[in-house]
Scaffold this active site. Structure first.
Site, mmCIF file in Angstrom:
data_model
loop_
_atom_site.group_PDB
_atom_site.id
_atom_site.type_symbol
_atom_site.label_atom_id
_atom_site.label_comp_id
_atom_site.label_asym_id
_atom_site.label_seq_id
_atom_site.Cartn_x
_atom_site.Cartn_y
_atom_site.Cartn_z
ATOM 1 N N SER A 149 0.818 -0.958 -0.438
ATOM 2 C CA SER A 149 0.189 -0.054 0.171
ATOM 3 C C SER A 149 0.808 1.559 -0.218
ATOM 4 C CB SER A 149 -1.088 0.173 1.521
ATOM 5 O OG SER A 149 -1.519 0.716 1.730
ATOM 6 N N TYR A 151 -2.177 0.931 10.152
ATOM 7 C CA TYR A 151 -1.668 -0.014 8.830
ATOM 8 C C TYR A 151 -0.102 0.566 8.586
ATOM 9 C CZ TYR A 151 -3.525 -0.904 4.227
ATOM 10 O OH TYR A 151 -3.807 -1.618 3.162
#
Length: 263
Positions: free
Chosen positions: A146, A159
């Site tokens: 990501s 995250y």
């Protein structure tokens, strides 16, 4: 993207859920690969496999939990028994971030992120290590990472911890498993424009008092192309790195963000 040399190859997709996972499954099947769909929800996997098979593809649904080594061992045994080989593994498992500042995030939530996305990817690679090493021309692993690793947005600390750990493990595994012929690379998407993100943007726009189009333009304004990458564009990068066409590439990251970050 025809002619990637994936015909007949066995591709395991861990995290074959909705959105990108479903697109990846369909795209690999379109390239005549045999696709093994892995996630915890059996009903959804069965429906996805049925859709692919009815369209002339080849897909098998095998539920498993990548946070459980026994479950992964059983998965690897089933895949070996059914197909006799594994040519590529795609790690696409995902957990929603806390959307809180790191100082306000429970450590347990951070550990959950690391366990699923980083250690889960590691466990999956190790479960299929022997089969990947025996793959014709060498096996391939692609981790879906990501763009969170490229910034320090206050909402994504937990995250980012999981995805940064995933990248570090992928790079180290590329070095350790390279002599066995196993390639390990990462695709680093930005926002992925598809049905899931469209629904989120609709919600987000309503809270901001703007239109979805205005919110989209704001999210895309820092990208060179002034738009967000689509699910198909991200899938294309994954398919390339999983294919024999990328046989000389390992330990690398391929960013798909329409030019939002330059690395």
């Amino acid at each position: 993207m025809p002619g990637l040399g994936l015909d007949g190859r066995v591709v395991v997709i861990a995290g074959a859920g909705p959105a990108l996972g479903a697109v990846l499954a369909r795209r690999f099947a379109d390239e005549a690969a045999q696709v093994v769909l892995v996630a915890r929800t059996a009903d959804r996997l069965e429906a996805m496999a049925a859709e692919i098979n009815s369209a002339g593809g080849a897909a098998a649904a095998i539920p498993a939990d990548i946070t459980d080594e026994d479950s992964l061992a059983a998965l690897a045994a089933q895949v070996q028994e059914r197909f006799g080989r594994v040519d590529a593994v795609v790690n696409n498992a995902f957990t929603y971030p806390s959307m809180q500042r790191l100082v306000n995030t429970e450590p347990a939530h951070i550990l959950q992120s690391v366990d699923l996305m980083a250690l889960g990817a590691l466990r999956t690679v190790l479960a299929f290590r022997e089969a990947l090493a025996e793959a014709d021309g060498g096996g391939a692993v692609v981790n879906v990472n990501s763009m969170v690793i490229r910034h320090s947005d206050l909402r994504y600390g937990g995250y980012k911890a999981g995805k940064t750990a995933q990248l570090a493990l992928a790079q180290s595994l590329a070095t350790e498993l390279g002599p066995e012929g196993i390639r390990i690379n990462s695709v680093v998407p930005g926002w992925i424009w598809g049905d899931t993100l469209k629904a989120y943007f609709a919600y987000r726009a309503s809270t901001k008092g703007v239109t979805v189009e205005e919110d989209y333009a704001d999210a895309a304004k820092n990208s060179d192309l002034r738009r967000l990458p689509t699910e198909d564009e991200v899938a294309s990068a994954v398919l390339f790195l999983a294919s024999p066409r990328a046989s000389g590439i390992t330990g690398q990251t391929l960013d798909v963000n329409c030019g939002e970050f330059h690395v």
